[in-house]
Design a protein around this motif. Structure first.
Motif, short mmCIF file in Angstrom:
data_model
loop_
_atom_site.label_atom_id
_atom_site.label_comp_id
_atom_site.label_asym_id
_atom_site.label_seq_id
_atom_site.Cartn_x
_atom_site.Cartn_y
_atom_site.Cartn_z
N ALA A 31 0.82 -1.21 0.00
CA ALA A 31 0.00 0.00 0.00
C ALA A 31 0.85 1.26 0.00
O ALA A 31 0.50 2.26 -0.63
N GLU A 32 2.01 1.22 0.70
CA GLU A 32 2.79 2.43 0.83
C GLU A 32 3.49 2.82 -0.48
O GLU A 32 4.06 3.91 -0.57
N SER A 33 3.48 1.93 -1.48
CA SER A 33 4.14 2.26 -2.75
C SER A 33 3.16 2.71 -3.82
O SER A 33 3.58 3.16 -4.88
N ARG A 34 1.86 2.58 -3.58
CA ARG A 34 0.88 2.90 -4.61
C ARG A 34 0.66 4.40 -4.70
O ARG A 34 0.33 5.05 -3.72
N GLY A 35 0.79 4.92 -5.90
CA GLY A 35 0.54 6.32 -6.14
C GLY A 35 -0.75 6.51 -6.92
O GLY A 35 -1.69 5.73 -6.80
N PRO A 36 -0.80 7.52 -7.78
CA PRO A 36 -2.03 7.83 -8.51
C PRO A 36 -2.27 6.88 -9.68
O PRO A 36 -1.38 6.16 -10.12
N ILE A 37 -3.48 6.91 -10.20
CA ILE A 37 -3.82 6.15 -11.40
C ILE A 37 -2.98 6.67 -12.56
O ILE A 37 -2.75 7.87 -12.71
N CYS A 38 -2.51 5.78 -13.36
CA CYS A 38 -1.63 6.13 -14.48
C CYS A 38 -2.31 7.11 -15.43
O CYS A 38 -3.44 6.89 -15.87
N TRP A 39 -1.62 8.18 -15.77
CA TRP A 39 -2.17 9.19 -16.66
C TRP A 39 -2.21 8.71 -18.11
O TRP A 39 -3.00 9.21 -18.91
N LYS A 40 -1.40 7.73 -18.44
CA LYS A 40 -1.31 7.27 -19.83
C LYS A 40 -2.46 6.32 -20.19
O LYS A 40 -3.19 6.52 -21.16
N CYS A 41 -2.62 5.26 -19.38
CA CYS A 41 -3.64 4.26 -19.69
C CYS A 41 -4.92 4.48 -18.90
O CYS A 41 -5.88 3.71 -19.05
N PHE A 69 -1.28 1.98 -12.13
CA PHE A 69 -0.99 3.13 -11.27
C PHE A 69 0.50 3.41 -11.28
O PHE A 69 1.31 2.60 -11.73
N LEU A 70 0.88 4.57 -10.76
CA LEU A 70 2.28 4.96 -10.68
C LEU A 70 2.77 4.83 -9.24
O LEU A 70 1.98 5.00 -8.30
N PRO A 71 4.04 4.53 -9.05
CA PRO A 71 4.55 4.48 -7.68
C PRO A 71 4.63 5.87 -7.07
O PRO A 71 4.77 6.86 -7.78
N PRO A 335 -5.30 25.44 -7.99
CA PRO A 335 -4.61 24.44 -8.80
C PRO A 335 -4.94 24.66 -10.27
O PRO A 335 -5.92 25.32 -10.59
N TYR A 336 -4.11 24.12 -11.16
CA TYR A 336 -4.22 24.46 -12.57
C TYR A 336 -4.82 23.37 -13.47
O TYR A 336 -5.33 23.67 -14.53
N PHE A 337 -4.73 22.08 -13.07
CA PHE A 337 -4.96 21.01 -14.03
C PHE A 337 -6.23 20.22 -13.72
O PHE A 337 -6.54 19.92 -12.57
N ARG A 338 -6.91 19.83 -14.77
CA ARG A 338 -8.22 19.21 -14.65
C ARG A 338 -8.14 17.74 -14.24
O ARG A 338 -7.27 17.00 -14.68
N ILE A 339 -9.10 17.33 -13.41
CA ILE A 339 -9.24 15.94 -12.96
C ILE A 339 -10.66 15.47 -13.29
O ILE A 339 -11.62 16.24 -13.20
N ASP A 340 -10.80 14.19 -13.65
CA ASP A 340 -12.12 13.57 -13.77
C ASP A 340 -12.29 12.60 -12.62
O ASP A 340 -11.43 11.73 -12.39
N GLY A 357 0.35 14.94 -16.21
CA GLY A 357 0.51 13.80 -15.32
C GLY A 357 0.17 14.15 -13.89
O GLY A 357 0.49 15.23 -13.41
N MET A 358 -0.48 13.22 -13.21
CA MET A 358 -0.84 13.43 -11.80
C MET A 358 0.42 13.39 -10.94
O MET A 358 1.25 12.48 -11.08
N PRO A 359 0.62 14.35 -10.02
CA PRO A 359 1.77 14.30 -9.12
C PRO A 359 1.78 13.00 -8.32
O PRO A 359 0.73 12.50 -7.90
N THR A 360 2.97 12.45 -8.11
CA THR A 360 3.09 11.18 -7.38
C THR A 360 3.32 11.40 -5.89
O THR A 360 3.71 10.47 -5.19
N SER A 361 3.09 12.59 -5.40
CA SER A 361 3.04 12.88 -3.97
C SER A 361 1.60 13.28 -3.64
O SER A 361 1.03 14.15 -4.29
N MET A 362 1.01 12.63 -2.65
CA MET A 362 -0.39 12.87 -2.33
C MET A 362 -0.67 14.32 -2.00
O MET A 362 -1.71 14.87 -2.36
#
Length: 486
Positions: A31-41, A69-71, A335-340, A357-362
């Motif tokens: 769990a501690e390594s999981r970051g945001p959902i991948c922006w590419k796929c 997801f990204l780390p 903040p500047y960037f759109r999220i769905d 790309g979503m930042p990989t820091s929460m």
């Protein structure tokens, strides 16, 4: 259900970044390594192959390697790891030109540190040890040449919990960093940190307010100031520092200021930073209060979603107090960037970035991406909270320039000045702009009736020249905020 923003109410405060990370049923990663959902796929793990005669119509996503997801950012993971038993640091004082020292309001902790011995005696109290560490990090006013080093916030074992100043970065990954003048800000390694956007916004807000001498309606001795989505409170604190350090200090003013923030970690850091910059210190039988001179102040951080201020229903007592006031000055750095978002009004199940790309820091994600509203929400809240002659100063990505004008118009605000900011000489367009707004009224109609941009848009403020050094324009901003230009 797909949503543009995290809904207001309880779900907004259920997490610092609702939907930022999701665990799939077949996901065996820690769990501690999981970051945001991948922006590419977009979390699908695979990408469609459009080439004819391809052996398959799908291929593994090259960005997330098929995980969806990204780390997390490695520095952020290290900074929050329970396995790291290493205190944070107080960063070294900025390098200064010979003969130059910071001006403006001086925190009580800095005053007290000058009267503390720098020896490392274990007989010192935790407060005295903290002040000694601070003095080591700051060095002497007349020492311009020594090589600086960050100083570990190591307190004698067994004393850490005994009245240790809250501003001391005793936890792993924490840094008490330089801000403006002698003020500092608590930040986490690998997480959200203050930037040029914040500095320019604070400078424009404070200098515009001072030049207009806008000191409140009905009670000119009180300045009421609100920072929307304050985050780590960098803009709130820099603006407050400017007000305390300006010519207003020669008059009897009171600053009543609030920063509203939904993220609990950011709220904690902001409150601890304020305890350094505006708190008092008692040591050796003496009380230090900081150099406020004739200006008194009450600056508070309130945990809440600023969008709730508009409705003023079912608010916590602190949020109700904020909502009950009307403000002479309001700032915001949206903040500047759109999220769905996917989910419901009760629970966000997924957040997928729509731009970049979503930042990989929460903590960085909601600071950069539109979790709780964009420029439009900030304009709506500011319009509801402003005094009739108040000033709203907000920054926005230059790509969203049209959104800033539309958001202002819909909220009933006039844009009276625009400060475009370019990162370097030769860039084709600005990075962002700072917008100065007021409530629509006849007194400003001659300026903004047609929203003639040629009349209200200033020449770009350029940060760096071709040689990579600060430009004279930006150096003037730094000097005004008591940051050495070297």
């Amino acid at each position: 259900m797909t949503m543009r923003y995290v809904p207001e109410g309880a779900v907004s405060l259920s997490s610092d970044a609702p939907g930022w990370t999701v665990k799939n049923a077949d996901d065996n990663s820690p769990a501690e390594s999981r970051g945001p959902i991948c922006w590419k796929c977009k979390g699908e793990c695979n990408l469609r192959v459009l080439k004819k005669n391809a052996p398959s119509n799908q291929r593994t996503c090259p960005v997330c390697k098929g995980s969806g997801f990204l780390p997390m950012k490695s520095k952020y993971v290290q900074s929050i790891s329970a396995d790291v038993d290493k205190p944070g640091v107080i960063t070294s004082r900025r390098r200064r030109p010979r003969g130059w020292n910071e001006f403006g309001h001086v925190p009580a902790a800095v005053q007290a540190s000058l009267d503390i011995d720098t020896d490392d005696s274990d007989e010192k109290t935790t407060t005295q040890q903290a002040l000694s560490i601070l003095r080591h990090a700051n060095g002497h006013d007349d020492d311009y040449d020594s090589k600086r080093h960050d100083v570990s916030a190591t307190i004698t074992k067994g004393l850490q919990e005994q009245n240790c100043p809250s501003w001391l970065p005793i936890n792993s990954g924490e840094q008490l960093c330089n801000l403006v003048g002698r003020w500092r800000i608590l930040q986490r390694v690998g997480s959200h940190r203050w930037t040029t956007d914040d500095l320019v916004t604070a400078y424009v807000a404070a200098s515009t307010f001072i030049s207009s001498n806008n000191t409140g309606e009905g009670d000119s001795s009180t300045i009421r100031y609100l920072d929307l989505g304050t985050g780590n409170a960098s803009v709130l604190q820099m603006t407050t520092w400017y007000l305390l350090s300006s010519e207003l200090r020669n008059h009897a003013y009171h600053i009543e200021a609030y920063g509203v923030e939904a993220r609990t970690e950011a709220v904690g850091f902001a409150r601890r930073s304020l305890s350094f910059n505006l708190g008092t210190i008692e040591t050796n039988g003496k009380t230090y209060t900081g150099s406020s001179e004739s200006i008194t102040h009450n600056v508070e951080i309130v945990n809440g979603d600023f969008r709730d201020l508009i409705h003023s229903q079912d608010l916590s007592d602190p949020m109700q107090q904020v909502a009950s006031e009307r403000y002479d000055l309001i700032t915001g750095t949206p903040p500047y960037f759109r999220i769905d978002f996917s989910g419901s009004d009760e629970r966000i199940t997924e957040a997928v970035i729509n731009q970049g790309g979503m930042p990989t820091s929460m903590q960085s994600a909601p600071a950069r991406c539109e979790f709780r509203g964009g420029i439009e929400a900030y304009c709506q809240a500011a319009a509801a909270m402003l005094q009739p002659e108040g000033v709203f100063v907000v920054c926005e990505n230059w790509l969203n320039d049209k959104r800033a004008y539309d958001g202002a118009r819909i909220a009933g605000l006039d844009i009276v000045s625009v400060w475009p900011v370019m990162g370097r000489v030769g860039k084709p367009e600005p990075l962002f702009a700072v917008y100065v707004m007021r409530k629509q009224s006849e007194s400003y109609q001659d300026i903004t009736d047609v929203q003639n941009k040629d009349e209200i848009v200033r020449d770009p403020l350029i940060v760096r020249g071709k040689d990579g050094k600060w430009t004279e324009q930006y150096a003037e901003v730094m000097k005004a905020m008591s940051i050495p230009v070297v």
